[in-house]
Design an enzyme around this catalytic site. Structure first.
Site, mmCIF file in Angstrom:
data_model
loop_
_atom_site.group_PDB
_atom_site.id
_atom_site.type_symbol
_atom_site.label_atom_id
_atom_site.label_comp_id
_atom_site.label_asym_id
_atom_site.label_seq_id
_atom_site.Cartn_x
_atom_site.Cartn_y
_atom_site.Cartn_z
ATOM 1 N N ARG A 104 0.839 -1.195 0.000
ATOM 2 C CA ARG A 104 0.000 0.000 0.000
ATOM 3 C C ARG A 104 0.872 1.241 0.000
ATOM 4 O O ARG A 104 1.700 1.422 0.890
ATOM 5 C CB ARG A 104 -0.907 -0.013 1.233
ATOM 6 C CG ARG A 104 -1.997 1.025 1.139
ATOM 7 C CD ARG A 104 -3.015 0.821 2.208
ATOM 8 N NE ARG A 104 -2.486 1.208 3.508
ATOM 9 C CZ ARG A 104 -3.217 1.757 4.469
ATOM 10 N NH1 ARG A 104 -4.499 1.917 4.292
ATOM 11 N NH2 ARG A 104 -2.681 2.082 5.612
ATOM 12 N N THR A 108 -0.872 7.642 -1.382
ATOM 13 C CA THR A 108 -2.130 7.519 -2.132
ATOM 14 C C THR A 108 -3.074 6.495 -1.489
ATOM 15 O O THR A 108 -4.257 6.461 -1.818
ATOM 16 C CB THR A 108 -1.858 7.055 -3.571
ATOM 17 O OG1 THR A 108 -1.314 5.720 -3.518
ATOM 18 C CG2 THR A 108 -0.867 7.969 -4.271
ATOM 19 N N ASP A 200 -3.051 -9.859 12.974
ATOM 20 C CA ASP A 200 -2.391 -9.842 11.662
ATOM 21 C C ASP A 200 -2.054 -11.284 11.271
ATOM 22 O O ASP A 200 -1.208 -11.931 11.901
ATOM 23 C CB ASP A 200 -1.109 -8.996 11.736
ATOM 24 C CG ASP A 200 -0.493 -8.805 10.356
ATOM 25 O OD1 ASP A 200 -0.429 -7.662 9.895
ATOM 26 O OD2 ASP A 200 -0.092 -9.822 9.732
ATOM 27 N N ASP A 203 1.659 -12.003 10.449
ATOM 28 C CA ASP A 203 2.510 -12.046 11.650
ATOM 29 C C ASP A 203 2.264 -13.311 12.454
ATOM 30 O O ASP A 203 3.192 -13.920 12.967
ATOM 31 C CB ASP A 203 2.233 -10.824 12.529
ATOM 32 C CG ASP A 203 2.904 -9.572 11.997
ATOM 33 O OD1 ASP A 203 3.770 -9.683 11.115
ATOM 34 O OD2 ASP A 203 2.548 -8.472 12.465
HETATM 35 N N1 URA Z 1 -4.980 -8.268 7.539
HETATM 36 C C1 URA Z 1 -4.779 -9.036 8.625
HETATM 37 O O1 URA Z 1 -3.833 -9.814 8.677
HETATM 38 N N2 URA Z 1 -5.651 -8.932 9.652
HETATM 39 C C2 URA Z 1 -6.709 -8.115 9.626
HETATM 40 O O2 URA Z 1 -7.473 -8.085 10.586
HETATM 41 C C3 URA Z 1 -6.897 -7.324 8.474
HETATM 42 C C4 URA Z 1 -6.021 -7.411 7.453
#
Ligand code: URA
Length: 209
Positions: A104, A108, A200, A203
């Site tokens: 990302r 922008t 995430d 992660d």
């Molecule tokens: N990406 C992720 O890994 N977790 C989220 O909650 C949203 C996007």
């Protein structure tokens, strides 16, 4: 067609609950993702076209069902898509595999492609794009736009968790793309994370922060 399938199989829901728990270790999280990906793959391939071929069983000849057309294409949306890829490939070992990498742009806020490598003859294959989290939908939508530019016509999207916003955005941008997920969560927080969600996904599966 605006299609969303939530795989509510009890084993999927049980495994997803284990994945959501903050204390679930990385190795267990990754294993559960692999296991759930196979249930999702089962569902996303439900409508694959079949043909028949003549085979010889030990008893007699028969016309037996077999998948029609070219090998399907699995597309991992990097990096978290890779967590779904291996499990799906175990179920569909002859599938061709592609990768789409997007980041990302912080100014922008638009997804920018940094990697794109996909199987040939995409227009003749069923294409299954995989990414565990359909949150805002921005990267999945951009990835699918790129796949269409590369010729893909029959695309399905497989994810572990979807937020209503992401589903609405995907339906708006790509109404032809069927979404298969294990759960539809309430909303996104101010950082674009799914809540209650599982954090995430990248992660958690790779042990990074
Ligand atoms: N990406 C992720 O890994 N977790 C989220 O909650 C949203 C996007």
């Amino acid at each position: 067609m605006k299609k969303l399938t939530v795989v509510d199989h009890p084993l999927v829901q049980h495994k997803l609950t284990l994945m959501r728990e903050a204390g679930t270790p990385t190795a267990v999280f990754r294993q559960l993702l692999r296991e759930i990906s196979q249930f999702l793959a089962y569902e996303v391939t439900r409508e694959l076209p079949l043909t028949t071929k003549t085979i010889q069983t030990p008893m007699q000849e028969m016309e037996a069902p077999t998948l029609a057309g070219k090998k399907l294409a699995l597309i991992s949306i990097l990096r978290a898509g890779n967590g779904l890829l291996d499990g799906v490939l175990e179920l569909i070992p002859s599938a061709r595999v592609g990768f789409v990498g997007l980041y990302r742009d912080e100014e922008t806020l638009q997804p920018v492609e940094y990697y794109f490598k996909v199987p040939d003859a995409l227009s003749e294959r069923v294409v299954i794009a995989v990414d565990p989290m359909l949150a805002t939908g921005n990267s999945a939508i951009a990835a699918i736009t790129k796949l269409k530019e590369a010729g893909a016509k029959d695309i399905r999207f497989l994810c572990l968790l979807a937020a209503a916003e992401g589903v609405a955005a995907m339906h708006e941008a790509h109404p032809d793309v069927e979404i298969v997920t294990a759960a539809l969560d309430a909303k996104l927080n101010e950082h674009g994370y799914i809540v209650p969600g599982l954090g995430d996904a990248g992660d958690r599966m790779f042990g990074t922060k």
